[in-house]
Motif scaffolding. Sequence first.
Motif, PDB file in Angstrom:
ATOM      1  N   PRO A 282     -17.152  44.590  38.109  1.00  0.00           N
ATOM      2  CA  PRO A 282     -15.904  45.682  38.862  1.00  0.00           C
ATOM      3  C   PRO A 282     -17.000  46.885  39.711  1.00  0.00           C
ATOM      4  CG  PRO A 282     -15.462  45.279  36.923  1.00  0.00           C
ATOM      5  CD  PRO A 282     -16.479  44.732  36.791  1.00  0.00           C
ATOM      6  N   SER A 283     -18.129  47.514  38.413  1.00  0.00           N
ATOM      7  CA  SER A 283     -19.515  47.930  39.425  1.00  0.00           C
ATOM      8  C   SER A 283     -20.447  47.826  40.573  1.00  0.00           C
ATOM      9  CB  SER A 283     -19.750  49.006  38.199  1.00  0.00           C
ATOM     10  OG  SER A 283     -20.669  47.564  37.383  1.00  0.00           O
ATOM     11  N   THR A 284     -20.732  46.528  40.745  1.00  0.00           N
ATOM     12  CA  THR A 284     -21.203  45.856  41.443  1.00  0.00           C
ATOM     13  C   THR A 284     -20.846  45.234  42.581  1.00  0.00           C
ATOM     14  OG1 THR A 284     -22.256  44.256  39.772  1.00  0.00           O
ATOM     15  CG2 THR A 284     -23.490  46.440  39.706  1.00  0.00           C
ATOM     16  N   GLY A 285     -19.821  44.965  42.966  1.00  0.00           N
ATOM     17  CA  GLY A 285     -19.283  43.990  42.368  1.00  0.00           C
ATOM     18  C   GLY A 285     -19.946  42.230  43.500  1.00  0.00           C
ATOM     19  N   THR A 286     -20.582  42.236  41.770  1.00  0.00           N
ATOM     20  CA  THR A 286     -21.811  40.862  41.989  1.00  0.00           C
ATOM     21  C   THR A 286     -20.257  39.080  41.302  1.00  0.00           C
ATOM     22  OG1 THR A 286     -23.958  42.296  41.381  1.00  0.00           O
ATOM     23  CG2 THR A 286     -23.628  39.599  40.788  1.00  0.00           C
ATOM     24  N   GLU A 287     -20.635  38.451  41.859  1.00  0.00           N
ATOM     25  CA  GLU A 287     -20.167  36.961  41.366  1.00  0.00           C
ATOM     26  C   GLU A 287     -20.420  36.548  39.827  1.00  0.00           C
ATOM     27  OE1 GLU A 287     -18.985  35.387  44.870  1.00  0.00           O
ATOM     28  OE2 GLU A 287     -17.697  36.900  46.003  1.00  0.00           O
ATOM     29  N   TYR A 288     -19.636  36.164  39.828  1.00  0.00           N
ATOM     30  CA  TYR A 288     -20.686  35.642  38.764  1.00  0.00           C
ATOM     31  C   TYR A 288     -19.311  34.044  38.113  1.00  0.00           C
ATOM     32  CZ  TYR A 288     -23.057  39.890  37.223  1.00  0.00           C
ATOM     33  OH  TYR A 288     -23.889  40.257  36.941  1.00  0.00           O
ATOM     34  N   LEU A 289     -19.906  32.627  38.233  1.00  0.00           N
ATOM     35  CA  LEU A 289     -19.558  31.457  37.955  1.00  0.00           C
ATOM     36  C   LEU A 289     -20.165  31.049  37.104  1.00  0.00           C
ATOM     37  CD1 LEU A 289     -19.831  29.577  41.188  1.00  0.00           C
ATOM     38  CD2 LEU A 289     -17.565  30.541  40.249  1.00  0.00           C
ATOM     39  N   ILE A 290     -18.681  30.896  35.765  1.00  0.00           N
ATOM     40  CA  ILE A 290     -19.511  30.427  34.870  1.00  0.00           C
ATOM     41  C   ILE A 290     -18.619  28.953  34.162  1.00  0.00           C
ATOM     42  CG2 ILE A 290     -19.413  31.211  32.061  1.00  0.00           C
ATOM     43  CD1 ILE A 290     -20.187  33.675  32.463  1.00  0.00           C
ATOM     44  N   ALA A 291     -19.145  27.915  34.021  1.00  0.00           N
ATOM     45  CA  ALA A 291     -18.724  26.681  33.462  1.00  0.00           C
ATOM     46  C   ALA A 291     -17.696  26.988  32.476  1.00  0.00           C
ATOM     47  CB  ALA A 291     -19.693  25.642  33.579  1.00  0.00           C
ATOM     48  N   CYS A 292     -16.452  25.896  32.508  1.00  0.00           N
ATOM     49  CA  CYS A 292     -15.808  26.022  31.501  1.00  0.00           C
ATOM     50  C   CYS A 292     -15.089  25.235  30.638  1.00  0.00           C
ATOM     51  CB  CYS A 292     -14.683  26.591  31.209  1.00  0.00           C
ATOM     52  SG  CYS A 292     -13.468  27.074  32.816  1.00  0.00           S
ATOM     53  N   GLU A 293     -14.723  24.682  30.258  1.00  0.00           N
ATOM     54  CA  GLU A 293     -13.673  23.736  29.365  1.00  0.00           C
ATOM     55  C   GLU A 293     -12.519  22.640  30.084  1.00  0.00           C
ATOM     56  OE1 GLU A 293     -15.045  20.827  27.942  1.00  0.00           O
ATOM     57  OE2 GLU A 293     -16.244  22.388  27.029  1.00  0.00           O
ATOM     58  N   PRO A 294     -12.554  21.707  31.584  1.00  0.00           N
ATOM     59  CA  PRO A 294     -11.399  21.502  31.561  1.00  0.00           C
ATOM     60  C   PRO A 294      -9.826  21.701  31.687  1.00  0.00           C
ATOM     61  CG  PRO A 294     -12.905  19.772  31.368  1.00  0.00           C
ATOM     62  CD  PRO A 294     -13.349  20.334  31.030  1.00  0.00           C
ATOM     63  N   GLU A 295      -9.786  21.522  30.569  1.00  0.00           N
ATOM     64  CA  GLU A 295      -8.476  21.352  29.681  1.00  0.00           C
ATOM     65  C   GLU A 295      -7.396  23.239  30.481  1.00  0.00           C
ATOM     66  OE1 GLU A 295     -10.917  22.670  26.014  1.00  0.00           O
ATOM     67  OE2 GLU A 295     -11.149  21.434  28.041  1.00  0.00           O
ATOM     68  N   HIS A 296      -7.998  24.300  30.100  1.00  0.00           N
ATOM     69  CA  HIS A 296      -7.486  25.533  30.755  1.00  0.00           C
ATOM     70  C   HIS A 296      -6.932  25.114  31.923  1.00  0.00           C
ATOM     71  CE1 HIS A 296      -9.667  27.247  27.228  1.00  0.00           C
ATOM     72  NE2 HIS A 296     -10.565  26.748  27.927  1.00  0.00           N
ATOM     73  N   GLU A 297      -5.879  26.172  31.661  1.00  0.00           N
ATOM     74  CA  GLU A 297      -5.217  26.558  33.412  1.00  0.00           C
ATOM     75  C   GLU A 297      -4.945  28.140  33.629  1.00  0.00           C
ATOM     76  OE1 GLU A 297      -3.905  23.844  35.323  1.00  0.00           O
ATOM     77  OE2 GLU A 297      -4.795  22.270  34.143  1.00  0.00           O
ATOM     78  N   ASN A 298      -5.021  28.521  32.580  1.00  0.00           N
ATOM     79  CA  ASN A 298      -5.029  30.080  33.062  1.00  0.00           C
ATOM     80  C   ASN A 298      -5.969  30.885  32.886  1.00  0.00           C
ATOM     81  OD1 ASN A 298      -5.137  32.752  31.733  1.00  0.00           O
ATOM     82  ND2 ASN A 298      -2.764  32.344  31.690  1.00  0.00           N
ATOM     83  N   ALA A 299      -6.400  31.444  34.107  1.00  0.00           N
ATOM     84  CA  ALA A 299      -7.599  31.578  34.741  1.00  0.00           C
ATOM     85  C   ALA A 299      -8.011  33.072  33.312  1.00  0.00           C
ATOM     86  CB  ALA A 299      -7.991  32.668  35.272  1.00  0.00           C
TER      87      ALA A 299
END
Length: 320
Positions: A282-299
Amino acid sequence: MEKLEKITQEQEAMIPIVRQEWLNLFYKNKGVLDKSLFDKQIAWLYKKYLNKKAPYVWYCDSPLMVQLVINIFNHNANLGANLGANLWDNLGANLINYFLPSYWGNVSDYGWTAFYDFIQKLNHFKYDYSDFDDFKLLLKSGVYDFVAFSSIVFVSSCPFEVHQEANTRIHNINGPAVRFKDGYDVYAIHGRILPSWIWTDKNKITKEQFIFAKNAEIRAGIYSVLGEKKIMEILDCKEIDKQCIQHQNGDIEIVKLYKTRELVQITNSLSNYLAWVKFICPSTGTEYLIACEPEHENAKEAAASLSIFDKSEYSFNFRT
């Protein structure tokens, strides 16, 4: 010979000094080989232990060039047409024979030599170190490795650039991990040697190359070099879910969950979807992509899974 029971503080202080001296011999070499010194010391070695006259020395700027030159002489063939990119990338497939380097007189001897160099510097044991001194000079010429025959030696200088991670495994996601002066490079991720096209052709890598790579190490290398954002683009990932989160300070953050549209071979025997959570600071607008387990459907649940809390305990109230 009198036994050494303990060493003094001054002698103990010599340990890191001697160690660093031998480390510097390699890391600060920058591909420089003292040819006159190597000529002198290889002549000493041949005469002392083989009772032979000094060999002719053929100097090369990489261990690959050593192998190429020997093969050219050995098979009396013109291999000039093979000196292209494929040759540099795949030594085994392009050389007719591989000739074993020496088991002594190269960088693999630095460890034990440094140990006995320290013992010698203690000046405690009455011992004739003259041969050891000559052997140290052979190493200090800057030799990386060599292949020896009865009357000729093919020798390689050290690399001029080496990249390693903290545990000393060769590693560089931005380019060659090891570079020699003649253009021979070694590419590696966490000690795994990988084909150079992952780096040199990274802007041309396709979805099919990633998914159908012949082994997991190739895929892991592509993933490390390209980064998660580029991998998501290549794999044409789809947005599964997004959640708007209001922070305690009033900031609004959108958290998104992405997955691949197709199964990806994770190992040689396991396939699964790949998934990532996308955060925007929120403060810098930097995007982060972090890998997670694929069974999730809710962000939000996927984001919670990346923390030490479960989904009922996880809160974004203090995320800044």
